[in-house]
Design an enzyme around this catalytic site. Structure first.
Site, PDB file in Angstrom:
ATOM      1  CE  LYS A 182      -3.612  -2.487   2.531  1.00 46.51           C
ATOM      2  NZ  LYS A 182      -4.170  -2.771   3.871  1.00 46.51           N
ATOM      3  CD  GLN A 201      -2.962  -4.298   7.073  1.00 46.29           C
ATOM      4  OE1 GLN A 201      -2.947  -3.332   6.313  1.00 46.29           O
ATOM      5  NE2 GLN A 201      -3.661  -5.398   6.801  1.00 46.29           N
ATOM      6  CG  ASP A 255      -9.233  -0.170   6.050  1.00 40.25           C
ATOM      7  OD1 ASP A 255      -9.165  -0.501   4.849  1.00 40.25           O
ATOM      8  OD2 ASP A 255      -8.478  -0.615   6.927  1.00 40.25           O
TER       9      ASP A 255
END
Ligand SMILES: NC(=O)c1ccc[n+]([C@@H]2O[C@H](COP(=O)([O-])OP(=O)(O)OC[C@H]3O[C@@H](n4cnc5c(N)ncnc54)[C@H](OP(=O)(O)O)[C@@H]3O)[C@@H](O)[C@H]2O)c1
Length: 299
Positions: free
Chosen positions: A54, A98, A121
């Protein structure tokens, strides 16, 4: 491998990246550098790989990114404190924690502590609620958002389609159902959401126009579960032992690709299908966050 019925996730992700890049350029012309902050807790090897991918993509598109790595034994309060700082920092537009987090940290608390405006997200309850209600303006989780984009850009008919989603996880299955069931363009599908207590998953699959497999069970979808001509999207990422492979394992999807491809009308390869789209949607969400926060400031 046949290629004529493949949904090429890498190529479609490049299309999305090109659009994102031009939005990054417009933001920069207006003096705004879009930025995305990653938080990783502990040294989970897969998380390291995902965050690294990412970060590299962000850099390629001109999005500033940085990663804070916290030790495995960080208390939940420490992580929440860091999130408060990032939420208050006007130079940060997107924040991504994450997963998976160490077991002593409650993921729900953490995802709820990210500012909804920076929740690229799409895991904050406010954004999940907006998605369910069909309200625009929220952030859609990247993987189901990416699958939706793959279907649209591959010309798959969603309106009125019989869609079977395998898996009711909060990250893929449930938001996928919320996207496709809306009374909206590129939606209006009839959804069946299967899970481990579903009685006859194969029966549901066989009547589906679109199967989206997001269970985490290697090779679960077999050729005899797929209606000829159906679209098959493979979200699963599963590690299977392979002594011949350099690392002793390889990654496979939830679909028995070799057997299903000849039956399917369209199918995603795995890798090279959903994975690149997940990252593309994250970058797009980040740029949208930067645009929205810039508009807010201008008001
Ligand atoms: N490519 C990407 O970018 C990407 C991104 C995210 C996730 N993934 C992959 O997608 C898969 C799903 O992820 P997730 O986070 O949604 O997982 P999850 O939250 O663990 O959900 C898995 C779902 O599959 C169901 N399930 C498991 N075994 C089943 C079986 N034998 N029959 C029917 N249903 C079954 C579970 O049922 P119950 O609810 O009854 O337990 C659950 O609803 C994983 O392989 C993950 O690695 C890929």
């Amino acid at each position: 491998m046949l290629t004529d019925n493949l949904i090429d996730g890498r190529a479609i992700a490049q299309e999305v990246h090109a659009e994102t890049e031009s939005r990054v350029a417009s933001l920069k012309l207006a003096g705004v550098e879009p930025s995305l902050m990653f938080i990783r807790v502990g040294e989970d090897p897969a998380s390291k790989v995902y965050v690294g991918m990412k970060e590299r993509t962000a850099a390629r598109l001109g999005i500033r990114s940085d990663t804070t790595v916290l030790p495995e034994n960080t208390p939940e309060t420490g992580l929440l404190e860091l999130l408060r700082k990032l939420n208050a920092d006007a130079s940060v537009h997107g924040v991504l924690v994450q997963a998976p987090l160490p077991v002593h940290i409650d993921e729900t608390n953490v995802f709820s502590a990210v500012s909804p405006a920076k929740d690229v997200d799409g895991f904050h309850p406010l954004n999940a609620g907006k998605l369910m209600l069909g309200e625009g303006g929220g952030f859609v989780p990247c993987t189901p958002g990416g699958v939706h984009e793959l279907l649209i850009r591959s010309g798959v008919t969603i309106e009125g389609a019989d869609v079977v989603i395998l898996g009711r996880g909060n990250i893929v299955g449930k938001p996928m159902a919320a996207i496709l069931c809306q009374k909206a363009k590129y939606a209006n599908a009839t959804i069946t959401l299967c899970h481990s207590r579903s009685r006859d998953v194969a029966k549901y699959c066989r009547r589906a126009d679109i199967i989206i497999a997001a269970m985490g069970v290697a090779g679960f979808v077999k050729a005899n579960m797929v209606k000829p001509g159906a679209t098959v999207i493979d979200v699963g990422v599963n590690r299977v032992d392979d002594p011949a492979a350099e690392k002793g394992y390889r990654l496979v999807g939830d679909v028995d690709f070799a057997a299903v491809q000849p039956v399917a009308g369209k199918i995603t390869p795995n890798p090279g299908g959903v994975g690149p789209m997940t990252i593309a949607m994250l970058m797009r969400n980040t740029v949208r966050a930067a645009e929205q926060q810039t508009d807010e400031c201008a008001r």
